[in-house]
Motif scaffolding. Structure first.
Motif, short mmCIF file in Angstrom:
data_model
loop_
_atom_site.label_atom_id
_atom_site.label_comp_id
_atom_site.label_asym_id
_atom_site.label_seq_id
_atom_site.Cartn_x
_atom_site.Cartn_y
_atom_site.Cartn_z
N VAL A 20 35.86 44.36 29.57
CA VAL A 20 37.13 45.03 29.24
C VAL A 20 36.76 46.50 29.13
CG1 VAL A 20 38.83 45.47 27.43
CG2 VAL A 20 38.25 43.13 28.03
N ARG A 21 37.51 47.36 29.82
CA ARG A 21 37.24 48.79 29.72
C ARG A 21 38.48 49.52 29.21
NH1 ARG A 21 33.63 49.59 35.21
NH2 ARG A 21 31.69 48.93 34.23
N ARG A 49 31.68 43.94 26.75
CA ARG A 49 31.36 42.76 27.56
C ARG A 49 30.92 41.57 26.72
NH1 ARG A 49 28.85 44.99 33.16
NH2 ARG A 49 29.54 47.14 32.93
N ASP A 71 35.50 35.49 26.56
CA ASP A 71 36.61 36.40 26.84
C ASP A 71 37.45 36.70 25.60
OD1 ASP A 71 35.98 36.79 29.52
OD2 ASP A 71 37.06 35.00 30.16
N LYS A 117 35.70 39.37 23.40
CA LYS A 117 35.78 40.75 23.89
C LYS A 117 37.21 41.29 23.76
CE LYS A 117 36.42 40.04 28.86
NZ LYS A 117 35.80 39.63 30.10
N ARG A 118 38.19 40.43 23.94
CA ARG A 118 39.58 40.91 23.80
C ARG A 118 39.93 41.18 22.34
NH1 ARG A 118 40.99 37.00 28.70
NH2 ARG A 118 40.39 38.52 30.29
N ALA A 150 38.56 44.57 21.59
CA ALA A 150 39.46 45.63 22.07
C ALA A 150 40.63 45.83 21.11
CB ALA A 150 39.96 45.31 23.47
N THR A 167 44.12 50.26 28.90
CA THR A 167 43.16 49.26 29.36
C THR A 167 42.95 49.47 30.86
OG1 THR A 167 43.94 47.70 27.70
CG2 THR A 167 42.67 46.78 29.53
N ASP A 173 40.36 44.52 32.72
CA ASP A 173 40.29 43.36 31.82
C ASP A 173 40.20 42.10 32.67
OD1 ASP A 173 40.46 41.39 29.97
OD2 ASP A 173 42.33 42.04 29.06
N ASN A 174 38.97 41.77 33.03
CA ASN A 174 38.76 40.60 33.90
C ASN A 174 38.17 39.43 33.12
OD1 ASN A 174 39.63 41.86 36.27
ND2 ASN A 174 37.61 42.81 36.56
N ASP A 175 38.59 38.23 33.52
CA ASP A 175 37.96 37.05 32.94
C ASP A 175 36.50 37.00 33.35
OD1 ASP A 175 40.23 36.12 31.72
OD2 ASP A 175 40.86 34.89 33.44
#
Lengths: 415, 415
Positions: free
Chosen positions: B215-216, B293, B297, B300-301, B304, B326, B329-331
């Motif tokens: 997630v960035r 990271r 998932d 990490k979310r 955020a 954001t 935000d990839n699985d």
């Protein structure tokens, strides 16, 4: 008065090379740029309209002289017209414009001074392009470290020496701009405050005791760059994590000192360079620029020492290497007390409330003060905003400044 | 064995376009650069020496196939040879080289596979030039968002589309590189760990369970730029002072979570842009890039979200505006458990201690895993250093990786 307002509005725009002061992008007239040159041309045009004798010295400073007698002493007043990138239209210009307006007012009412009055429009006051400030007033007062400054470069790699030549000046003759002490009797500058102390203290005019020259530090922290995804938290030497608390230490400690000391101090972590500054790499190296100012030289140097102690502690606690360089460390400049008293009397006479204060920002006057009794007058600017498109000084406040200068001129040049 | 070592040394240098691996400036082969192309040419040369059938697909991925039977299934193994700026000579290259070496070893001993073996050298894995990673494997698996990615620019304003054309490829045909599922049976990648977990856990080979996609966030704080000298401490809206504590919050909170959660999480404030970033102006605006990271998932979310809550508090306590975007935000990608078991068995058979772990870094395998059963094998690299001239993997460790691949090839391609 409304005629004078119209004249001021017109000349303010002329010096700013614009049709309107309401410009979202502000004004950009960098050192030795075509824009600075164009603004100088406007200065000469206005001065000639006022019947002043216009000339340029070897450093590119513009002179406009009301010469009444070659043998008489000369009092000088000046500021600059160059700006930072996307700066305001009053920083510098307000001083140049006020001096011109005061001369206009005196001429309009038929005043005959017994001394000459010189208005100087200094070249290249701002450090925005080269990181070097007040080049014009340094040259005028023999304080230009020519060999060193000549090789300083802007972001395009152009040196000051090259920029000066491209501007049309002769670099090899720049030191001839130096003026010997007997050529002037005194110097005065009017500038916008770039702060809010005048208004906060319910005053209308700021009379400056001294200019707080900065101590500037470069703090370089070296950790270890590594992949953000594959380096566990316990195995990092993140330079940003190590040094970030320093930003708050500087701010908190400066605030604390202001509560216990009479002499104000300001300190700012104002620049950062982070390497490599890419999303998936842990910051390996970081460089912070810190600007510390106080008229109390001991206070600002003690503050720099505290930063060093703080960094030593970080270095010991966390595995990063920190190294501190002092970029600038100049004594603060105290201004002439007689001129301060005269300005005070003038303001009393005109019914303007004054606030006696220090200047946190550097100005050409700090160089001039090394050679001549010098004074600095502040007028308020809106919300203290400066170096920004929203910089603004009202015509009412500029006019008050002009009144003070005009009366100061009269007192200084009476028979 | 020493003959194989010599061959590896020679080909390692060839793929790195160098005479020595000891280069203080490291290696720079950016996406779609002449250097990446030259390294691809070396890949083809080595593959041809081994008697493999060499081809390039529409995306510029290089293929080297040991084709035994057009009708037989094909197993694939691959990595990349592009690098970041001043990167190392092993990230990507180790995987490509190991695959070639395993094929060489099998050929040398006269092995006859019952399936085809394809080695893929993916184009443009690193995001260093365009901020977009794994372009080659995205194209191969139909995951390239062509319209969007085509217009992304590098620091010189060149778009991916333009770079691809300049590289000699046909942008309008790039989607034809997509390979349907039945063309391959499985995919495997070997990569340097870019961390130190294998060694810390006293193992020799890392077997990867999943790839932790990031997630960035971009956090933008807006205060008020003003003069550092003339703005008292109590009258500032310094964006840097407001947001600096977030750097330590991110680091401390990530460290804390690792103490209480089984699944590792890493989080880094890795980029900063400060405006105007000049010595005499208070920071008015700041932008931080945060990379978070975990294969978990949810973890990490949640992290955020905590950053958002933290920034809300700063915004309320201090007069700055903070706005969070954001960016990514990839699985996370879980790898094939059967392949993991096979790699485990091979390592047991060879007597190599294994460590089962997650990958914090993204690799081409994460795209390939969307279409084929896929595996990822890590070998140690010195001190975990990567994306850096000091990146290093020993010949001993590379050779162990090659042994694993070779045995895996044999098991997978037996009659």
């Amino acid at each position: 008065m409304s005629e004078m307002f119209d004249w001021l509005e017109e000349k303010l725009k002329a010096l700013n090379l614009t049709d309107t002061m309401d410009r979202p992008e502000g004004f950009t007239r960098l050192s030795f740029s075509p824009e600075e040159k164009a603004s100088h041309a406007q200065f000469r045009k206005i001065a000639e309209e006022l019947g002043l004798a216009v000339s340029e010295d070897e450093a590119g400073n513009q002179w406009a002289v009301w010469e009444v007698d070659k043998e008489a002493p000369t009092i000088a007043l000046g500021s600059h017209v160059d700006t930072v990138v996307n700066g305001g239209g009053y920083d510098g210009v307000a001083g140049v414009l006020s001096a011109l307006a005061a001369v206009k007012a005196l001429k309009d009412k038929g005043y005959q001074p017994a001394k000459n009055i010189a208005i100087i429009c200094f070249i290249s006051e701002e450090s925005a392009r080269f990181g070097v400030s007040t080049i014009g007033s340094k040259a005028l007062t023999g304080q230009l470290e020519k060999d060193e400054i000549g090789e300083v470069t802007d972001s395009d790699g152009i040196t000051v020496r090259e920029a000066v030549s491209e501007y049309g000046l002769n670099w090899s003759k720049i030191e001839e701009a130096e003026l010997s002490a007997e050529k002037l009797e005194s110097f005065m500058e009017l500038h916008i405050e770039q702060g809010t102390q005048i208004v906060e203290n319910r005053a209308e005019i700021g009379i400056v005791n001294g200019v707080a020259c900065p101590v500037r530090l470069k703090v370089r922290a070296k950790g270890m760059a590594n992949h953000t995804g594959s380096t566990p938290m316990h195995n990092r030497k993140d330079a940003f994590v190590a040094i970030a608390p320093l930003v708050n230490f500087v701010s908190d400690e400066a605030a604390r000192l202001n509560r216990i000391h009479k002499s104000p101090l300001v300190a700012t972590v104002s620049t950062i360079e982070l390497k490599p500054n890419v999303m998936n790499v842990i910051p390996g190296e970081i460089e912070l620029g810190i600007d510390i100012r106080s008229v109390d030289d001991q206070l600002k140097r003690d503050f720099a020492s505290k930063i060093k102690v703080y960094c030593d502690r970080i270095e010991q606690e966390i595995q990063v290497m920190i190294d501190i360089t002092t970029l600038v460390d100049n004594d603060s400049v105290l201004l002439d007390s007689v001129i301060q008293q005269k300005l005070s009397s003038v303001c009393d006479e005109l019914g303007y409330d004054t606030f006696h204060m220090d200047s946190g920002a550097g100005h050409d006057v700090m160089n001039m003060a090394a050679r001549w009794p010098s004074g600095l007058l502040f007028i308020p600017c809106k919300e203290g905003i400066s170096h920004h498109p929203k910089e603004f000084a009202s015509m009412r406040d500029i006019s008050k400044g002009i009144q003070v200068i005009q009366r100061f001129f009269e007192i200084e040049t009476e028979l």
